[in-house]
Design a protein around this motif. Sequence first.
Motif, mmCIF file in Angstrom:
data_model
loop_
_atom_site.group_PDB
_atom_site.id
_atom_site.type_symbol
_atom_site.label_atom_id
_atom_site.label_comp_id
_atom_site.label_asym_id
_atom_site.label_seq_id
_atom_site.Cartn_x
_atom_site.Cartn_y
_atom_site.Cartn_z
ATOM 1 N N ARG A 231 41.963 46.667 56.352
ATOM 2 C CA ARG A 231 40.259 46.407 56.076
ATOM 3 C C ARG A 231 39.992 47.393 55.110
ATOM 4 O O ARG A 231 39.277 46.818 54.335
ATOM 5 N N CYS A 232 40.486 48.524 55.193
ATOM 6 C CA CYS A 232 39.929 49.550 54.183
ATOM 7 C C CYS A 232 40.311 49.264 52.653
ATOM 8 O O CYS A 232 39.621 49.439 51.771
ATOM 9 N N LEU A 233 41.503 48.349 52.450
ATOM 10 C CA LEU A 233 41.739 47.612 51.198
ATOM 11 C C LEU A 233 40.929 46.552 50.861
ATOM 12 O O LEU A 233 40.687 46.218 49.666
ATOM 13 N N LEU A 234 40.285 45.617 51.823
ATOM 14 C CA LEU A 234 39.540 44.660 51.383
ATOM 15 C C LEU A 234 37.731 44.872 51.304
ATOM 16 O O LEU A 234 37.303 44.195 50.801
ATOM 17 N N GLU A 235 37.430 46.202 51.883
ATOM 18 C CA GLU A 235 36.097 46.392 51.687
ATOM 19 C C GLU A 235 35.960 47.375 50.615
ATOM 20 O O GLU A 235 36.554 48.469 50.352
ATOM 21 N N VAL A 236 34.848 47.037 49.733
ATOM 22 C CA VAL A 236 34.494 47.992 48.880
ATOM 23 C C VAL A 236 33.196 48.724 48.795
ATOM 24 O O VAL A 236 32.285 48.081 49.083
ATOM 25 N N GLU A 237 33.058 49.954 48.862
ATOM 26 C CA GLU A 237 31.869 50.557 48.914
ATOM 27 C C GLU A 237 31.090 51.016 47.807
ATOM 28 O O GLU A 237 29.850 51.293 47.762
ATOM 29 N N ARG A 238 31.701 50.795 46.616
ATOM 30 C CA ARG A 238 31.008 51.103 45.369
ATOM 31 C C ARG A 238 31.032 50.126 44.283
ATOM 32 O O ARG A 238 31.396 48.942 44.861
ATOM 33 N N PRO A 239 30.090 50.067 43.448
ATOM 34 C CA PRO A 239 29.822 48.896 42.588
ATOM 35 C C PRO A 239 31.092 48.353 42.022
ATOM 36 O O PRO A 239 31.690 49.209 41.460
ATOM 37 N N ALA A 240 30.968 47.163 41.713
ATOM 38 C CA ALA A 240 32.343 46.291 41.273
ATOM 39 C C ALA A 240 32.177 46.494 39.724
ATOM 40 O O ALA A 240 31.139 46.447 38.859
ATOM 41 N N LEU B 243 29.452 38.308 43.703
ATOM 42 C CA LEU B 243 30.059 38.988 42.446
ATOM 43 C C LEU B 243 30.135 38.092 41.380
ATOM 44 O O LEU B 243 29.743 38.585 40.142
ATOM 45 N N PHE B 244 30.495 36.776 41.509
ATOM 46 C CA PHE B 244 30.530 35.741 40.495
ATOM 47 C C PHE B 244 29.187 35.701 39.831
ATOM 48 O O PHE B 244 29.341 35.764 38.478
ATOM 49 N N HIS B 245 28.100 35.460 40.675
ATOM 50 C CA HIS B 245 26.839 35.231 40.030
ATOM 51 C C HIS B 245 26.313 36.637 39.638
ATOM 52 O O HIS B 245 25.490 36.372 38.756
ATOM 53 N N ALA B 246 26.931 37.577 39.867
ATOM 54 C CA ALA B 246 26.448 38.977 39.374
ATOM 55 C C ALA B 246 27.096 38.917 38.103
ATOM 56 O O ALA B 246 26.732 40.304 37.392
ATOM 57 N N GLY B 247 27.998 38.174 37.663
ATOM 58 C CA GLY B 247 28.787 38.423 36.282
ATOM 59 C C GLY B 247 29.783 39.346 36.467
ATOM 60 O O GLY B 247 30.598 39.826 35.208
ATOM 61 N N VAL B 248 30.412 39.630 37.495
ATOM 62 C CA VAL B 248 31.587 40.649 37.537
ATOM 63 C C VAL B 248 32.638 39.855 36.975
ATOM 64 O O VAL B 248 33.582 40.746 36.423
#
Length: 70
Positions: free
Chosen positions: A10-19, A42-47
């Motif tokens: 789970r720790c590998l799949l969850e991100v706490e910082r901005p992409a 994330l897609f809509h944010a343009g990542v």
Amino acid sequence: LRRQSRRRFRCLLEVERPAAKADLLVLLGDEPRARYTKAAELFHAGVAPRVIVTGGGDATELAAKLEGAG
């Protein structure tokens, strides 16, 4: 065993910082709504300009949900 694996990774799949910007997003299948909702966000944010969906039996369903999210 499957639940143990999910908890372990789970720790590998969850991100706490901005992409950061990426070439693409990979959406792992066989998971609840939260994962494809986050991929759409994330897609809509343009990542990233593309999303690749994986999964044994649910990849088509997840791809349709993403397309429905815009």
